[in-house]
Structure formats: structure tokens, C-alpha cells
Design an enzyme around this catalytic site. Structure first.
Site, PDB file in Angstrom:
ATOM      1  N   GLU A   1     -18.706  -6.970  -3.864  1.00  0.00           N
ATOM      2  CA  GLU A   1     -19.036  -6.527  -2.496  1.00  0.00           C
ATOM      3  C   GLU A   1     -20.367  -5.782  -2.439  1.00  0.00           C
ATOM      4  O   GLU A   1     -20.468  -4.671  -1.904  1.00  0.00           O
ATOM      5  CB  GLU A   1     -17.892  -5.679  -1.945  1.00  0.00           C
ATOM      6  CG  GLU A   1     -16.605  -6.498  -1.829  1.00  0.00           C
ATOM      7  CD  GLU A   1     -15.439  -5.777  -1.164  1.00  0.00           C
ATOM      8  OE1 GLU A   1     -15.490  -4.537  -1.060  1.00  0.00           O
ATOM      9  OE2 GLU A   1     -14.493  -6.450  -0.742  1.00  0.00           O
TER      10      GLU A   1
ATOM     11  N   GLU B   1     -10.717 -12.493  -2.599  1.00  0.00           N
ATOM     12  CA  GLU B   1      -9.799 -11.408  -2.231  1.00  0.00           C
ATOM     13  C   GLU B   1      -9.256 -11.692  -0.844  1.00  0.00           C
ATOM     14  O   GLU B   1     -10.022 -11.994   0.075  1.00  0.00           O
ATOM     15  CB  GLU B   1     -10.495 -10.045  -2.177  1.00  0.00           C
ATOM     16  CG  GLU B   1     -10.799  -9.435  -3.508  1.00  0.00           C
ATOM     17  CD  GLU B   1     -11.329  -8.019  -3.384  1.00  0.00           C
ATOM     18  OE1 GLU B   1     -10.926  -7.291  -2.458  1.00  0.00           O
ATOM     19  OE2 GLU B   1     -12.167  -7.659  -4.229  1.00  0.00           O
TER      20      GLU B   1
HETATM   21  C1  BG6 Z   1     -11.934  -4.734  -1.421  1.00  0.00           C
HETATM   22  C2  BG6 Z   1     -12.198  -4.238  -2.808  1.00  0.00           C
HETATM   23  O1  BG6 Z   1     -12.909  -4.275  -0.603  1.00  0.00           O
HETATM   24  O2  BG6 Z   1     -10.742  -4.343  -0.813  1.00  0.00           O
HETATM   25  C3  BG6 Z   1     -10.948  -3.972  -3.615  1.00  0.00           C
HETATM   26  O3  BG6 Z   1     -13.035  -5.107  -3.505  1.00  0.00           O
HETATM   27  C4  BG6 Z   1      -9.932  -3.259  -2.744  1.00  0.00           C
HETATM   28  O4  BG6 Z   1     -11.292  -3.271  -4.771  1.00  0.00           O
HETATM   29  C5  BG6 Z   1      -9.582  -4.175  -1.581  1.00  0.00           C
HETATM   30  O5  BG6 Z   1      -8.798  -2.824  -3.407  1.00  0.00           O
HETATM   31  C6  BG6 Z   1      -8.490  -3.669  -0.665  1.00  0.00           C
HETATM   32  O6  BG6 Z   1      -8.800  -2.411  -0.175  1.00  0.00           O
HETATM   33  P1  BG6 Z   1      -7.778  -1.207  -0.347  1.00  0.00           P
HETATM   34  O7  BG6 Z   1      -8.497  -0.034   0.220  1.00  0.00           O
HETATM   35  O8  BG6 Z   1      -6.577  -1.580   0.435  1.00  0.00           O
HETATM   36  O9  BG6 Z   1      -7.518  -1.087  -1.798  1.00  0.00           O
END
Ligand code: BG6
Length: 492
Positions: free
Chosen positions: A181, A390
């Protein structure tokens, strides 16, 4: 009755899951590892911000220090991924396991051996590793000594770290991502973890500081981000020389922005924000040059762009990525009206979209937005493979007396998003893979909680430090297994 979907995913579609080192490994000072930026951030909640401390505060809770103990339990975890039929497992290498201080003379053999073992374990189950070189962390020593990526020295140190990994794992890993990111540093909220850019006044503070209150110097932030782009381009080039078969990608936090209303003021504000947040980093890394709209942004915001030298321009043009990868959880709206109702989001929030539901953590749920986003990306960067690296549902899981976890909300979220990916493929998008975020419960980045869970696999670990790390299957485990076994044909 089994419901068979009409359109098929391509053969060899890479189904799997994704995690990051500091959110799962734990063992934060084991086998020679030293502190990274992620180790300096305490736990929070949805309503209580995570605090950053320039010194480790004794007895305070730092989630990365133990996390889910993947460091010692990776065999069990990868075996469960194998059982689900994963084709790919996205994980990150912790830079501080390989070069504990970032500027050490020699790499740490124990750290290198750990990832050898992890990759061998993946191969045992026919799982292809997809490796992020820096997932929201850099060695703490580089922050205090060089101000992270604000120094050109850190470019060389990153490239040395990356090439050390490439040489070591060239026969075990084909798919690589440089920075997780990378685009979030275009806005102030993203400054600490990836860039390691902490101002002297903050370093000298005695009391912990809410992450969002760290001093932001936009000029320095864009200089540091530029150095990351250069480091990434040099890494891509070096990677191709080491193994021409490597596929090296950018990784963008993609929050597609909609204008809050058709008011041209909202539409323009939305376009500007979308360019800054979503398009800028991808344009630099896929096209190999700064887009002209960024020069206009720099002018409007009093940023001197002379850091973009002729030499660096050449490097960027020679280090274009092979694939576009991104995270997708939600969409948000942009409004020119500062009084509009706001909602949260991943790293950054936006204006409330009345047409969408919110998750337990107040994030918009927008599966159709994924189809739209995939099409936007494919239109903008033709002929480059795309991967969703993701996507997932962070929710509250209830363990029943018999140990069962009925996470239908997660299944519904994933089903709807996978269906829209399938629609996007039908639209012609060259999507090659999907790694669900957090196939096993891990620490949340935004809040530092274990309470917010994404996994198909439940981990008995809680924010008060209790739990014995036992792993168990949620209902979604068998569901995802079936999705993979049918190559996305059966989403019921
Ligand atoms: C992404 C990141 O932005 O979101 C992850 O790359 C992160 O590392 C994921 O865990 C989800 O966000 P959160 O705050 O729910 O963990």
C-alpha cells in the site's frame, strides 16, 4: 442443492490468503531480530487510537510482539492452508529478521533460514508464495539514524535487502511485491510505518503519541515517498536480472471514491482525491513516470518537486512493475462540503454513502464497487495482470459452547465480492488471483485488536493477553475450501 455459477474463473487462478509478518509472526526479538516501526505501536480499539512510543514502554501492550505466534506455528498454519487447497499464500518478509538494524554488514542467517523453511513448507502443499518485501514496517534503527526513506541511504539499504532475498529465494519464490500500500503515504495518515519518517520532536517525546498526531511535513513526506518509488524501481530492475521469470508488482490500497452528489464541486473534489490516493502511485509504478496532475497538485500545495531528478526519472522508467496488485475492502464518497456525515475506512475515511451497509467497524460494504474498480484498473493499465491481494471481512466472532463459529456474515461478504470478480473477468479484466485478507485471525493494523477477526481459522488469542493460541476452523473454512475446489464455480 449445489448452485453452479455460469462463468468460470480462469484455469490456474491463484486462490489463497494473505498476511503480514508483524501482524502474525510475534517473536519480535528472537533469533537476532531487532525492532521495526511496527513494534513501536501499541494496541487500540475502534474508539481508542493506537499509540506510537519512541521507546518501548515496559508492561505496555504491543500486539506485534507476540501476535499469533506464526513464527513457531507456521507448519500447523500452512498445513491448514494446504487443507483448504490454497494455490498461493501472500506473506511478508520482516526486514529486521534479515538485516536487524537495516544497515548491518551481513544478513542474519537465522532470519534467512526461517523464510527458507516457510517457503519449503508452502511448496510441500503446492502453495506458491507471494512475498511482500516491506509490509508497513522498516527497521527502527533506520528511523532514528536516517529518518527512514527520507534519506537516499535508505534506498540503497532497501535494494540490498531486496536483492539478498531475491538471491536466496530465487528458486522458491516467483511472485514479489515491493511495498505494501505504497500509495497511503500520499496522505498524512500513512506516514509512519512504510516510510519510517518520524520528526526529531516526536522522537524526543517521552509520552506515547496517537499515531494520527505525528508531525507531518508534506514536503518531506513526498520526498520520502519518491525515494520509495526509486527504491522499488531499482528493486524491480535488479529482480529481473536475478531471475527473468520473477513477477514483481506494485501494491495499492484501493479505495474507490464516488462523488457524494452530482454537484460538479463534489465531482471535481472526488477526481482530485482519487488521483492523489488511487492513481498517483500506480501511474508512477506501472507507467514509469510522474503523471502531470501531480505537478499541479505540488504547485497548489506548495511542494517543491525538484526532488524528481533526471536521473531518478530514468530509474523509474526502467523499473516498471509486471503486475498491478491491490487491496479492496470498501469504497467511500468525497464531498466538497466539510459538514457532510463521515464514516471510517481502511487508513482513511470519507463521506457516508446512503446506499451501502456498514461493517462492524463502520466500513462501507460494496461488492459491486470491486467490479467497478477492477474495470477501472484494467482500462487504465491495459495488458498487465491484476491481482486482488487483500479483501475480507473484519468482524466479531462468537465461539459457541461446542467450539463452533458460525461466521455467515464473512461467507456472505466474500461470496458477494468473489461473484463480482467473476463478473469483472466476464467484462474482460485480466484477473489472475485473489488472496483473502487474514485467512487466519491476526492483529488488526488499524486498531491493533485481535477482537476484529478476518480468518477462516480462529486463533485463541485475545486483547487482554489471554488465550493459548489454539487454532480452530470457522464455518467459512469449509466454504472457502469448496470455492477453491470448484475454482469459484460453487459459491453457495
Ligand atoms: C490493509 C493492510 O490496509 O488493511 C493490512 O495492508 C490490514 O495490513 C488490512 O490488516 C485490514 O485493516 P485492519 O485495520 O482491519 O487490520
Amino acid at each position: 442443492m449445489q448452485k453452479i455459477e455460469e462463468t468460470q474463473f480462469p484455469e490456474n487462478f491463484l486462490w489463497g490468503g494473505a498476511v503480514a509478518a508483524n501482524q502474525c509472526e510475534g517473536a519480535y526479538l528472537e533469533d537476532g531480530k531487532k525492532l521495526s516501526t511496527a513494534d513501536m505501536v501499541m494496541g487500540g480499539t475502534k474508539d481508542k487510537p493506537r499509540m506510537f512510543s519512541p521507546q518501548i514502554v515496559e508492561d505496555a501492550y504491543y500486539p506485534s510482539h507476540q501476535a499469533i505466534d506464526f513464527y513457531h506455528r507456521y507448519k500447523e498454519d500452512i498445513a491448514m492452508f494446504g487443507e483448504m487447497g490454497f494455490k498461493v499464500f501472500r506473506l511478508s518478509i520482516n526486514w529486521t529478521r534479515i538485516f536487524p538494524n537495516g544497515d548491518d554488514q551481513e544478513p542474519n542467517e537465522k532470519g534467512l533460514a526461517f523464510y527458507d523453511n516457510v517457503f519449503d513448507e508452502c511448496r510441500k502443499y503446492g502453495i506458491e508464495p507471494l512475498v511482500t518485501l516491506s509490509h508497513y514496517e522498516i527497521p527502527w534503527n533506520l528511523v532514528t539514524k536516517y529518518k527512514g526513506f527520507h534519506s537516499k541511504k535508505t534506498i540503497d539499504l532497501f535494494v540490498r535487502y531486496a536483492t539478498t532475498c531475491f538471491e536466496r529465494y530465487k528458486n522458491k519464490v516467483k511472485y514479489w511485491l515491493t511495498f505494501n500500500e505504497i500509495n497511503v503515504a500520499a496522505i498524512a495518515e500513512g506516514a509512519l510505518n512504510g516510510l519510517g519518517l518520524v520528526q526529531k520532536d516526536d522522537l524526543e517525546r517521552v509520552e506515547p503519541i496517537p499515531l494520527h498526531d505525528l508531525i507531518d511535513d508534506p514536503q518531506e513526506r513526498f520526498e520520502a515517498l519518491h525515494n520509495q518509488f526509486v527504491a522499488s524501481a531499482l528493486t524491480v530492475k535488479a529482480g529481473h536480472e536475478i531471475n527473468p521469470d520473477f513477477m514483481i508488482g506494485c501494491m495499492i490500497n484501493r479505495i474507490t471514491w464516488y462523488p457524494h452528489t452530482p454537484n460538479p464541486k463534489d465531482v471535481l473534489a472526488c477526481q482530485k482525491h482519487d488521483r492523489l490516493f488511487n492513481q498517483f502511485a500506480g501511474d508512477v509504478m506501472v507507467r514509469g513516470e510522474y503523471p502531470t496532475y501531480m505537478y499541479s497538485y505540488f504547485k497548489e500545495n506548495g511542494i517543491d518537486p525538484s526532488f524528481i531528478t533526471e536521473e531518478d526519472k530514468k530509474i523509474l522508467s526502467e523499473g516498471k512493475v509486471d503486475m498491478y496488485t491491490f487491496s479492496y475492502y470498501l469504497t467511500n464518497c468525497v464531498s466538497a462540503d466539510p459538514m457532510v456525515e463521515k464514516v471510517g475506512g481502511n487508513i482513511t475515511g470519507g463521506a457516508r454513502n446512503p446506499y451501502l451497509r456498514l461493517s462492524d467497524w463502520g466500513w462501507h460494504i460494496d461488492p459491486e464497487g470491486l467490479r467497478y474498480t477492477l474495470n477501472l484498473i484494467a482500462d487504465r493499465y491495459p495488458n498487465i495482470p491484476i491481482m486482488v491481494v487483500e479483501n475480507g471481512y473484519g468482524g466479531i466472532d462468537q465461539v459457541e459452547e461446542n467450539g463452533a463459529i458460525h461466521d455467515n456474515y464473512r461467507i456472505n461478504y466474500l461470496r458477494d465480492h468473489i461473484r463480482e470478480m467473476r463478473n469483472a473477468i466476464e467484462d474482460g479484466v485480466p484477473l489472475i488471483g485473489y488472496t483473502e485478507w487474514g485467512p487466519i485471525d491476526i492483529v488488526s493494523v488499524g486498531t491493533g485488536e485481535m477482537y476484529k477477526r478476518y480468518g477462516f481459522i480462529y486463533v485463541d488469542r485475545h486483547d487482554d493477553g489471554t488465550g493459548d493460541y489454539t487454532r480452530s476452523k470457522k464455518d467459512s473454512f469449509e466454504w472457502y475450501k469448496k470455492v477453491i475446489a470448484t475454482n469459484g464455480a460453487d459459491l453457495a
